[in-house]
Design a protein around this motif. Sequence first.
Motif, PDB file in Angstrom:
ATOM      1  N   LYS A   2      -6.280 -11.854   6.537  1.00 10.04           N
ATOM      2  CA  LYS A   2      -7.425 -12.396   5.846  1.00 10.04           C
ATOM      3  C   LYS A   2      -6.708 -12.991   4.441  1.00 10.04           C
ATOM      4  O   LYS A   2      -7.631 -13.894   4.011  1.00 10.04           O
ATOM      5  N   SER A   7      -7.280  -5.236  13.604  1.00 14.27           N
ATOM      6  CA  SER A   7      -6.846  -4.003  13.579  1.00 14.27           C
ATOM      7  C   SER A   7      -6.791  -3.415  14.779  1.00 14.27           C
ATOM      8  O   SER A   7      -5.748  -2.586  15.092  1.00 14.27           O
ATOM      9  N   ALA A  33      -4.494  -7.433   9.889  1.00 17.69           N
ATOM     10  CA  ALA A  33      -5.471  -7.885   9.664  1.00 17.69           C
ATOM     11  C   ALA A  33      -5.862  -8.236   7.949  1.00 17.69           C
ATOM     12  O   ALA A  33      -6.149  -9.200   7.675  1.00 17.69           O
ATOM     13  N   VAL A  34      -4.972  -7.241   7.346  1.00 18.96           N
ATOM     14  CA  VAL A  34      -4.990  -7.607   5.859  1.00 18.96           C
ATOM     15  C   VAL A  34      -4.296  -8.716   5.555  1.00 18.96           C
ATOM     16  O   VAL A  34      -4.747  -9.509   4.794  1.00 18.96           O
ATOM     17  N   TYR A  82       0.733  -1.235   0.117  1.00 26.99           N
ATOM     18  CA  TYR A  82       0.078  -0.096   0.031  1.00 26.99           C
ATOM     19  C   TYR A  82       0.759   1.178  -0.015  1.00 26.99           C
ATOM     20  O   TYR A  82       1.938   1.326   0.777  1.00 26.99           O
ATOM     21  N   PRO A 112     -11.075  -8.383  10.377  1.00 26.74           N
ATOM     22  CA  PRO A 112     -10.987  -7.116  10.373  1.00 26.74           C
ATOM     23  C   PRO A 112     -10.597  -6.769  11.932  1.00 26.74           C
ATOM     24  O   PRO A 112     -10.018  -5.568  12.138  1.00 26.74           O
ATOM     25  N   GLY A 159      -4.771   7.255  12.759  1.00 29.10           N
ATOM     26  CA  GLY A 159      -4.883   7.258  11.616  1.00 29.10           C
ATOM     27  C   GLY A 159      -5.145   6.009  10.669  1.00 29.10           C
ATOM     28  O   GLY A 159      -4.820   5.760   9.681  1.00 29.10           O
ATOM     29  N   ARG A 160      -5.904   4.868  11.709  1.00 26.84           N
ATOM     30  CA  ARG A 160      -6.152   3.642  10.948  1.00 26.84           C
ATOM     31  C   ARG A 160      -7.044   3.762   9.621  1.00 26.84           C
ATOM     32  O   ARG A 160      -8.270   4.341   9.916  1.00 26.84           O
ATOM     33  N   SER A 161      -6.937   3.212   8.661  1.00 31.22           N
ATOM     34  CA  SER A 161      -7.831   2.984   7.588  1.00 31.22           C
ATOM     35  C   SER A 161      -8.441   1.758   7.886  1.00 31.22           C
ATOM     36  O   SER A 161      -8.112   0.749   7.041  1.00 31.22           O
ATOM     37  N   PRO A 220       0.072   4.708   4.502  1.00 32.75           N
ATOM     38  CA  PRO A 220       0.110   4.012   5.652  1.00 32.75           C
ATOM     39  C   PRO A 220      -1.077   3.555   5.993  1.00 32.75           C
ATOM     40  O   PRO A 220      -2.105   4.232   5.919  1.00 32.75           O
ATOM     41  N   LEU A 221      -1.399   2.417   6.403  1.00 34.54           N
ATOM     42  CA  LEU A 221      -2.898   1.586   6.900  1.00 34.54           C
ATOM     43  C   LEU A 221      -3.223   2.162   8.231  1.00 34.54           C
ATOM     44  O   LEU A 221      -4.239   1.871   8.548  1.00 34.54           O
ATOM     45  N   GLY A 222      -2.288   2.533   8.918  1.00 31.23           N
ATOM     46  CA  GLY A 222      -2.356   2.874  10.350  1.00 31.23           C
ATOM     47  C   GLY A 222      -1.978   1.518  11.157  1.00 31.23           C
ATOM     48  O   GLY A 222      -1.914   0.355  10.714  1.00 31.23           O
ATOM     49  N   HIS A 223      -1.887   1.701  12.623  1.00 31.20           N
ATOM     50  CA  HIS A 223      -1.253   0.611  13.386  1.00 31.20           C
ATOM     51  C   HIS A 223      -2.151  -0.501  13.240  1.00 31.20           C
ATOM     52  O   HIS A 223      -3.385  -0.635  13.554  1.00 31.20           O
ATOM     53  N   ASP A 224      -1.425  -1.680  13.069  1.00 29.86           N
ATOM     54  CA  ASP A 224      -1.943  -3.105  13.087  1.00 29.86           C
ATOM     55  C   ASP A 224      -2.918  -3.430  12.148  1.00 29.86           C
ATOM     56  O   ASP A 224      -3.431  -4.403  12.085  1.00 29.86           O
ATOM     57  N   VAL A 225      -3.499  -2.436  11.291  1.00 27.77           N
ATOM     58  CA  VAL A 225      -4.355  -2.813  10.239  1.00 27.77           C
ATOM     59  C   VAL A 225      -3.554  -3.810   9.424  1.00 27.77           C
ATOM     60  O   VAL A 225      -4.106  -4.770   8.760  1.00 27.77           O
TER      61      VAL A 225
END
Lengths: 384, 270
Positions: free
Chosen positions: A212, A306, A208-209, A197, A303, B263-265, A200-205
Amino acid sequence: MAARMAGKRGPAKRKARPGTRARLRTGVRKGPAAKRKPLRRKGVVRRRARAPVSQQHAAYWAGRAYTAGCAAATAAANHRSVEAPGESEHARVNEAWATWCQAAGKPPWTLYSAAAARFMEGWRSMAGGYDQRWVLVPTTKTIGVVITVMNEQETVGAIIAELQRLPLHEMIFVVNGSTDASFERIRNQSSSIIVHYDEPLGHDVGRAVGAKLADSDILLFLDGDLPVKAEQLVPFVAAISEGSDVALNDISPLLGLFAVRDKVTVVKEFVNRAMGRADLAANSLTAVPHALSREALLRIGAPQLSVPPKAQVIAIEQGLKLVCPASVDVISGNRIRSQNTGGNNAVAQMIVGDHIEALQAAMQRRGARLGFPDQLRQRGYIMS
Amino acid sequence: MPKRSKVKPGSRTGLRRSLFTIPPTDTPKVSVIIPVVNERRTLGAVIRQAALAHPSTEVIVVANGSTDGSAELAERMGARVLRYAQPLGHDVGRSIGARAARGEVLLFTDGDIVIAAKDLAAMTNAVIAGADVALNQYLGPTGLMHVHGVVLAKHALNLMVGDAVNTGASLTTIPHAMSRRARDIIGCENLAVPPKAQTIAAFHGLQVRAAHYVEVGRRNRRRARGRVRGVDPLERLIIGDHLEALAWHVAQTDVRGRLTDGGRSRESVC
């Protein structure tokens, strides 16, 4: 006995001394020759000195493992023709090792690595094709690793090198918001799956990605900034393989007294205690490394990973089995950034927020006081 | 060695010819609120110290479920006594006492721990000097690897509701004081659940300050009643109080207590 024999021998009129028989029967010796037991003082508990893992013990496991390795290699050689051609030598030796562990019992953790190494030596002596750096895991289930990476070009190389020592089914890197050469390094050094990506997805996201996408039976989670020795990951894999659902890193030995702990640790411990799991102390899915079973992933829902504390609360609510099989020092080695230093840093605030969100999720199901009802107060007297 | 009472039998109330009486006043500056359940042994000394905390003081004793003459003793000493036949439960007495208070400063203490007047005065003075709520700095035993649930809950709640100044100081601990304005903003009924009251105070921007240190841990009577295999029922009650407080905070703010999400997406995975 002696007295009776003497009587039988003949008419000799020797009479047995009174009391002899009784003494013989009870085995009590008489006279100064009899050794006295040293007196034991009351209240002094004698403890047998705890035997250190003796060399003999280690040699026992090493010897057994070596023999088993030889035997396994011979057996495998006989069946080579029917095996899938794609399977690597590492996977083959691991399968033999896991089978042996199941049959003969897993060696104690202190001797595990040495025994596994001897097993591989035995294997090599018969079959060849063995790499000294390989690490064996006591399971035949498939293992996947999810690693989140954000500008970690300095450490990803070391992480890949360690992970390649394990017989992994899949390695998934979630590279997000990286502006350095993280992606290229991973691409060049491994054949792993990379999810990229730009933002940045953000912390710990990223976890989850990655979760999955994974389809392994056992899922390990790591951070891109912290290389962990492959040997240290084995207990987490083993715990899941033996029936646990969530294997957390046991950080308790790394913590000081309560008075000097940081806020994140305090909040982690409170959430565990509020969920009725005081035994988990301050161990949390927030910390890496940890492992999940496929079952846990499905029940928690990818999900939710995250927000790790929320995933943990859901796991407890779902009645999953949470354990803390081993302790990996992730505190002293953690990279120092501008965001995660100081008592009031942004990351700490976010993690505290995660824990509020986690408790809120539990409260929605079980009410504001969770399992701590108020039966004493006569609130009727004070309602205005 | 058996534990000795701070109040030696016969040395104070017995030998003293006349019982200490609180100087009467119609417009008290300080209201001291003392919930009492059968605490005659210490109550006399507690009331005396409370009355000495400030020259213009009223003492409100909320006697609930008392059968040992505590209420009568308090009455003879000149305290305002509110009687309830049955026990009201933990901290409910504070709520009732606060509603009846006439002073500008409300000071809360317990009937079973004698706290010196100078320590009580430090609390009231902090409020007179401008703080809305003055807390005891005592945190409980924290030099441990595994702390008591109440200590843990106090620390964690302060962190969660953004009260970083008062590490583990709490309205659960006595003595503490608050202004009448703070009482009105918090609401008397909420004082029965002290952590909730503290959360409300912090939420409304009241100045909550850990003002003075009074060691109340060792003097707190260890009650055997209701213990099941060493588990203190009060510990569970107080942890529940803290969760209730957090639930209130979440209801006023949002699911994360208005803390950053970094800012988590989250929509990237669903």
